[in-house]
Scaffold this motif. Structure first.
Motif, PDB file in Angstrom:
ATOM      1  N   ASN A 145      -0.619  18.473 -10.754  1.00  9.43           N
ATOM      2  CA  ASN A 145      -0.904  17.887 -12.074  1.00  9.43           C
ATOM      3  C   ASN A 145      -0.440  16.442 -12.163  1.00  9.43           C
ATOM      4  OD1 ASN A 145      -2.152  20.134 -13.128  1.00  9.43           O
ATOM      5  ND2 ASN A 145      -0.270  20.970 -14.030  1.00  9.43           N
ATOM      6  N   LEU A 146       0.778  16.199 -11.680  1.00 13.02           N
ATOM      7  CA  LEU A 146       1.309  14.830 -11.732  1.00 13.02           C
ATOM      8  C   LEU A 146       0.439  13.874 -10.916  1.00 13.02           C
ATOM      9  CD1 LEU A 146       5.114  15.623 -11.373  1.00 13.02           C
ATOM     10  CD2 LEU A 146       4.042  14.515 -13.353  1.00 13.02           C
ATOM     11  N   LEU A 147       0.032  14.301  -9.730  1.00 17.64           N
ATOM     12  CA  LEU A 147      -0.793  13.435  -8.876  1.00 17.64           C
ATOM     13  C   LEU A 147      -2.150  13.178  -9.522  1.00 17.64           C
ATOM     14  CD1 LEU A 147       0.021  14.967  -5.368  1.00 17.64           C
ATOM     15  CD2 LEU A 147       0.843  12.783  -6.277  1.00 17.64           C
ATOM     16  N   GLN A 148      -2.721  14.227 -10.099  1.00 19.70           N
ATOM     17  CA  GLN A 148      -4.049  14.060 -10.714  1.00 19.70           C
ATOM     18  C   GLN A 148      -3.970  13.183 -11.959  1.00 19.70           C
ATOM     19  OE1 GLN A 148      -5.462  18.193 -10.909  1.00 19.70           O
ATOM     20  NE2 GLN A 148      -6.643  17.847  -9.034  1.00 19.70           N
ATOM     21  N   GLU A 149      -2.889  13.327 -12.753  1.00 18.33           N
ATOM     22  CA  GLU A 149      -2.725  12.464 -13.930  1.00 18.33           C
ATOM     23  C   GLU A 149      -2.670  10.992 -13.542  1.00 18.33           C
ATOM     24  OE1 GLU A 149      -0.101  15.689 -16.518  1.00 18.33           O
ATOM     25  OE2 GLU A 149       0.777  13.733 -16.023  1.00 18.33           O
ATOM     26  N   ARG A 150      -2.076  10.737 -12.377  1.00 20.50           N
ATOM     27  CA  ARG A 150      -1.948   9.344 -11.934  1.00 20.50           C
ATOM     28  C   ARG A 150      -3.128   8.869 -11.094  1.00 20.50           C
ATOM     29  NH1 ARG A 150       3.612   7.338 -12.661  1.00 20.50           N
ATOM     30  NH2 ARG A 150       3.162   5.755 -11.085  1.00 20.50           N
ATOM     31  N   GLY A 151      -4.109   9.762 -10.916  1.00 24.99           N
ATOM     32  CA  GLY A 151      -5.304   9.370 -10.171  1.00 24.99           C
ATOM     33  C   GLY A 151      -5.076   9.189  -8.678  1.00 24.99           C
ATOM     34  N   VAL A 152      -4.062   9.854  -8.125  1.00 26.07           N
ATOM     35  CA  VAL A 152      -3.807   9.770  -6.687  1.00 26.07           C
ATOM     36  C   VAL A 152      -4.847  10.623  -5.944  1.00 26.07           C
ATOM     37  CG1 VAL A 152      -2.143  10.238  -4.845  1.00 26.07           C
ATOM     38  CG2 VAL A 152      -1.341   9.426  -7.079  1.00 26.07           C
ATOM     39  N   ASP A 153      -5.503  10.023  -4.945  1.00 21.84           N
ATOM     40  CA  ASP A 153      -6.553  10.716  -4.193  1.00 21.84           C
ATOM     41  C   ASP A 153      -5.927  11.448  -3.012  1.00 21.84           C
ATOM     42  OD1 ASP A 153      -9.067  11.539  -3.305  1.00 21.84           O
ATOM     43  OD2 ASP A 153      -9.278   9.772  -2.035  1.00 21.84           O
ATOM     44  N   PHE A 154      -5.356  12.626  -3.286  1.00 20.35           N
ATOM     45  CA  PHE A 154      -4.660  13.372  -2.233  1.00 20.35           C
ATOM     46  C   PHE A 154      -5.567  14.467  -1.671  1.00 20.35           C
ATOM     47  CE2 PHE A 154      -3.680  17.364  -4.438  1.00 20.35           C
ATOM     48  CZ  PHE A 154      -3.990  17.005  -5.737  1.00 20.35           C
ATOM     49  N   SER A 155      -5.136  15.053  -0.563  1.00 26.26           N
ATOM     50  CA  SER A 155      -5.878  16.173   0.012  1.00 26.26           C
ATOM     51  C   SER A 155      -4.986  17.402   0.112  1.00 26.26           C
ATOM     52  CB  SER A 155      -6.403  15.805   1.402  1.00 26.26           C
ATOM     53  OG  SER A 155      -5.360  15.802   2.344  1.00 26.26           O
ATOM     54  N   LEU A 156      -5.631  18.551   0.196  1.00 27.89           N
ATOM     55  CA  LEU A 156      -4.951  19.819   0.479  1.00 27.89           C
ATOM     56  C   LEU A 156      -5.324  20.233   1.891  1.00 27.89           C
ATOM     57  CD1 LEU A 156      -5.712  21.795  -2.795  1.00 27.89           C
ATOM     58  CD2 LEU A 156      -3.413  21.236  -1.957  1.00 27.89           C
ATOM     59  N   LYS A 157      -4.336  20.627   2.673  1.00 21.76           N
ATOM     60  CA  LYS A 157      -4.611  21.070   4.042  1.00 21.76           C
ATOM     61  C   LYS A 157      -3.866  22.365   4.287  1.00 21.76           C
ATOM     62  CE  LYS A 157      -2.529  19.305   7.470  1.00 21.76           C
ATOM     63  NZ  LYS A 157      -1.967  18.396   8.479  1.00 21.76           N
ATOM     64  N   ILE A 158      -4.574  23.373   4.742  1.00 23.55           N
ATOM     65  CA  ILE A 158      -3.926  24.668   4.972  1.00 23.55           C
ATOM     66  C   ILE A 158      -4.147  25.097   6.414  1.00 23.55           C
ATOM     67  CG2 ILE A 158      -3.736  27.060   4.205  1.00 23.55           C
ATOM     68  CD1 ILE A 158      -4.562  26.149   1.459  1.00 23.55           C
ATOM     69  N   ALA A 159      -3.048  25.307   7.109  1.00 20.54           N
ATOM     70  CA  ALA A 159      -3.091  25.844   8.466  1.00 20.54           C
ATOM     71  C   ALA A 159      -3.240  27.360   8.359  1.00 20.54           C
ATOM     72  CB  ALA A 159      -1.818  25.476   9.222  1.00 20.54           C
ATOM     73  N   VAL A 160      -4.180  27.919   9.110  1.00 17.25           N
ATOM     74  CA  VAL A 160      -4.461  29.349   8.993  1.00 17.25           C
ATOM     75  C   VAL A 160      -4.476  30.015  10.367  1.00 17.25           C
ATOM     76  CG1 VAL A 160      -5.714  29.246   6.801  1.00 17.25           C
ATOM     77  CG2 VAL A 160      -6.954  28.887   8.939  1.00 17.25           C
ATOM     78  N   GLN A 161      -4.000  31.264  10.359  1.00 18.81           N
ATOM     79  CA  GLN A 161      -3.898  32.019  11.603  1.00 18.81           C
ATOM     80  C   GLN A 161      -4.667  33.329  11.551  1.00 18.81           C
ATOM     81  OE1 GLN A 161      -0.296  32.180  14.201  1.00 18.81           O
ATOM     82  NE2 GLN A 161       0.111  34.014  12.987  1.00 18.81           N
ATOM     83  N   ASP A 162      -4.805  33.900  10.350  1.00 23.46           N
ATOM     84  CA  ASP A 162      -5.387  35.235  10.249  1.00 23.46           C
ATOM     85  C   ASP A 162      -6.061  35.430   8.889  1.00 23.46           C
ATOM     86  OD1 ASP A 162      -3.320  35.608   8.406  1.00 23.46           O
ATOM     87  OD2 ASP A 162      -2.006  36.516   9.904  1.00 23.46           O
ATOM     88  N   ASP A 163      -6.557  36.641   8.646  1.00 23.33           N
ATOM     89  CA  ASP A 163      -7.322  36.899   7.423  1.00 23.33           C
ATOM     90  C   ASP A 163      -6.481  36.729   6.161  1.00 23.33           C
ATOM     91  OD1 ASP A 163      -9.573  37.370   8.888  1.00 23.33           O
ATOM     92  OD2 ASP A 163      -9.481  39.558   8.746  1.00 23.33           O
TER      93      ASP A 163
END
Lengths: 240, 240
Positions: A147-165
């Motif tokens: 929420n804080l990042l979006q309020e400030r208009g920061v263009d961030f990414s989400l990255k998720i490392a995955v191993q299984d279902d």
């Protein structure tokens, strides 16, 4: 504390993953983490085995050392860990010094802590950890950071490392919870981070698995599936 | 001509290179090219050996076929060739139809021809060809395309496939000629595009070469070095 606990400074090398994949960069790897992921590829930052290698450095000293190592052959710095978000004012000072020299700054952190200096980061990646890590996400904290990042208009990414279902279900949950995040990444876990041999065939096989999962799943239509290129090219060689 | 000469329609698969690397997409590969690159990985689009497979299709037919193949499992379409820039109004119509359905559209073209519909493309890549291709860049044309795109504020990228030192010099020249282009990519040439076996080790080796070149060269500080992930994972398998 006015110093940064530095585990490694290295580069220039190529950022092998995430939103700036392929970009030449210098790495600042901080010591210390609030997590202990089961498959952490940098466990030496928190497991104590290399605690004698940690240097407490002034922000300007860190920058000087990067310039000594990289000379004029870089204009990008990546802050990673461990969890660099454990560090307050010294890191804010370091980011400001980098910008004063004209360097862009990327950050990778799990989203368990917030710092004011996140707002100054050019490429910010939040990488919450899925069940196979054995860590538990505090979604109240992650919500508040997003929420804080979006309020400030920061263009961030989400990255998720995955191993299984179970990890894929977690990724669906996280991506669905924050639909307005522009860039979302899935990345295969490197479960051979302690292997001293060539792990490229293993990593390509895991990438193929994740490509095939994403191709079949409408939940991942706007997700980008990327490997860790540095580990494909250099396996688990340190300071790459 | 109101139809599009289609060589292949396939997907969903993963875009393996360039500015949307890792993104799930459907591919529309057009037939015909004004170039004949020495190492072209899609020479069947122009060498006549598969001219009996070319389908002249209405824009709406192309879209219908993509939906039949990909159902709800995509929201991105990549137009490639051959050189899709040889096609005028039918491709403009196709791009508009894609946007009406909510799909983003990427384009790859060498920058030898301009079309009005370039302005509508979400991720536009100009990929001028270096000396090892045996093609000669018409810089007057490339200049004028770059100028038109920049005047309209189109956020395009430059991507140069490189094989040797002469190609690296060409890349320096092109990147230096257009300093305001935000995203610039270097990619190793796949010189084994006709090999039916596993080419992943060869491609990783070429990526390592290019990483090392970029690391040592201040001219490539803000360039991103990326492989063709699809060729690493699937080698030269068609429709991947």
């Amino acid at each position: 504390m006015s110093k940064i606990p530095v585990m490694e400074l290295f580069g220039p090398t190529i950022q092998g993953e995430g939103m700036v994949i392929g970009r030449k960069t210098m790495f600042v790897r901080t010591a210390g983490c609030d997590y202990q992921c089961a498959w952490c590829d940098s466990a030496f930052t928190w497991n104590g085995l290399e605690s004698d290698k940690v240097h407490q450095m002034e922000p300007a000293e860190v920058l000087d050392e990067l310039v000594r190592l990289g000379e004029d052959k870089f204009n990008h710095v990546t802050i990673t860990g461990g969890n660099p978000a454990l560090i307050g004012k010294p890191m804010a000072d370091f980011v400001r010094l980098c910008h004063q020299r004209g360097y862009e700054v990327g950050l990778e952190t799990q989203g368990s802590r917030m710092q004011e200096w996140f707002y100054e980061i050019d490429q910010l990646t939040l990488s919450p950890k899925p069940p196979s890590s054995m860590m538990k996400t505090d979604f109240d904290t992650l919500d508040s950071i997003v929420n804080l990042l979006q309020e400030r208009g920061v263009d961030f990414s989400l990255k998720i490392a995955v191993q299984d279902d179970a990890d894929l279900n977690y990724a669906r949950e996280v991506f669905g919870r924050y639909p307005d995040v522009r860039e979302k990444f899935l990345q295969p876990v490197n479960n051979r981070a302690n292997d001293s041999g060539d792990i490229s065939a293993y990593l390509l096989n895991r990438l193929l698995w994740l490509f095939e999962v994403a191709i079949q799943d409408a939940d991942f239509n706007d997700v980008r599936v990327l490997p860790q290129l540095h580990a494909m090219v250099w396996s688990n060689e340190r300071e790459r």
